[in-house]
Design an enzyme around this catalytic site. Structure first.
Site, mmCIF file in Angstrom:
data_model
loop_
_atom_site.group_PDB
_atom_site.id
_atom_site.type_symbol
_atom_site.label_atom_id
_atom_site.label_comp_id
_atom_site.label_asym_id
_atom_site.label_seq_id
_atom_site.Cartn_x
_atom_site.Cartn_y
_atom_site.Cartn_z
ATOM 1 N N LYS A 154 -0.100 12.405 0.062
ATOM 2 C CA LYS A 154 0.329 13.426 -0.915
ATOM 3 C C LYS A 154 -0.083 14.705 -1.213
ATOM 4 O O LYS A 154 0.070 14.839 -0.158
ATOM 5 C CB LYS A 154 -1.189 12.722 -1.374
ATOM 6 C CG LYS A 154 -1.636 11.122 -2.310
ATOM 7 C CD LYS A 154 -2.821 11.068 -2.981
ATOM 8 C CE LYS A 154 -2.588 9.438 -3.448
ATOM 9 N NZ LYS A 154 -4.134 8.638 -4.016
ATOM 10 N N ARG A 202 -6.372 3.970 2.272
ATOM 11 C CA ARG A 202 -5.000 3.115 1.998
ATOM 12 C C ARG A 202 -3.840 3.565 2.522
ATOM 13 O O ARG A 202 -3.845 5.512 2.486
ATOM 14 C CB ARG A 202 -5.572 3.136 0.624
ATOM 15 C CG ARG A 202 -4.339 2.599 -0.539
ATOM 16 C CD ARG A 202 -3.919 2.508 -1.714
ATOM 17 N NE ARG A 202 -3.126 2.552 -2.696
ATOM 18 C CZ ARG A 202 -2.382 2.987 -3.478
ATOM 19 N NH1 ARG A 202 -2.290 4.190 -2.718
ATOM 20 N NH2 ARG A 202 -1.120 2.411 -4.100
#
Length: 247
Positions: free
Chosen positions: A194, A228
């Site tokens: 991210k 995740r």
């Protein structure tokens, strides 16, 4: 799901043309199935299938389009005998996926009353994401978790901190530095590749796996239950060693 015994690795399968990291790579049925098989072979405990990109400024799609992307994938992935999580905020899509064999609802926009009804109907765990920031961010997220707990009596709920969802990069970093503050909650961390990693390090999106791994090991030490990630092979090996030392 049995939490606490080991760190569970959730492999990301984006069947979208526009996801921030791997958009388009697994958009075809053939490539999606190959990737699902690889994720399982690499050590994924759960496969999280998303048919709509949730990256910032992504173009929304209808439930019908989302379902058309899922209907041929879920039954095939189900054959790999790994729990399937459906990454959606639309109750109609979630119900379709559960009927096809998905096991877990992963709602990136908290969790609606309709989604909770579905969870009860299908005895499905729910992942509830805090998709906003503001205020003193640790208290903000904790309060969200507590509010959801009150609504989800009788439903197994796992909490996602919502890194990258409605938060400033500084808020994201504060949360990552203080994950141990949330040990009382069953938690999932989705930080793989991210932008907060790029913000902190300058690494481009295709060069963030090692930094993701560093965060994941620290998250295990802080008590996070599920990670995740995109690079399941690398992260699952790191989790195995970290679990030996920490759990």
């Amino acid at each position: 799901m049995e939490l606490g015994k080991k760190t569970l690795v959730m492999g990301i399968l984006n069947i979208t043309p526009d996801s921030f990291s791997d958009g388009g790579k697994f958009f075809s049925i053939e490539e999606a199935v190959k990737q699902a098989e690889k994720l399982v072979a690499d050590g994924a405990d759960i496969i999280d299938i998303g048919a709509e990109s949730t990256r910032p400024n992504a173009e929304p799609i209808t439930a019908e389009v989302e379902i058309s992307r899922l209907e041929k994938i879920i039954p095939v992935v189900k054959k790999f005998s790994v729990p399937i999580s459906i990454d959606t905020y639309k109750p109609s899509v979630a119900e379709f996926a559960l009927k096809c064999g998905a096991n877990i609802i992963n709602d990136v926009h908290g969790v609606s009353a309709e989604m909770l009804d579905l969870a009860k109907k299908y005895s499905a765990p729910v992942i509830a994401t805090c998709d906003f920031g503001g205020g003193e961010i640790i208290s903000t997220v904790k309060n969200f978790f507590r509010q959801i707990q009150k609504k989800t009596v009788g439903v197994e709920v796992i909490f996602d901190f919502g890194i990258g969802f409605g938060k400033t990069q500084e808020e994201n970093l504060i949360l990552l530095k203080n994950l141990a503050e949330f040990k009382k909650f069953p938690t999932l961390l989705g930080v793989s590749r991210k932008s907060v990693i790029g913000y902190a390090t300058g690494f481009e999106v295709d060069n963030r796996d090692e930094a993701t791994g560093a965060i994941c090991v620290l998250a295990i030490k802080a008590g996070v239950d599920i990670l995740r990630v995109h690079n399941v092979k690398m992260i699952s090996k790191m989790c195995k060693m970290a679990d030996c030392l920490i759990r």
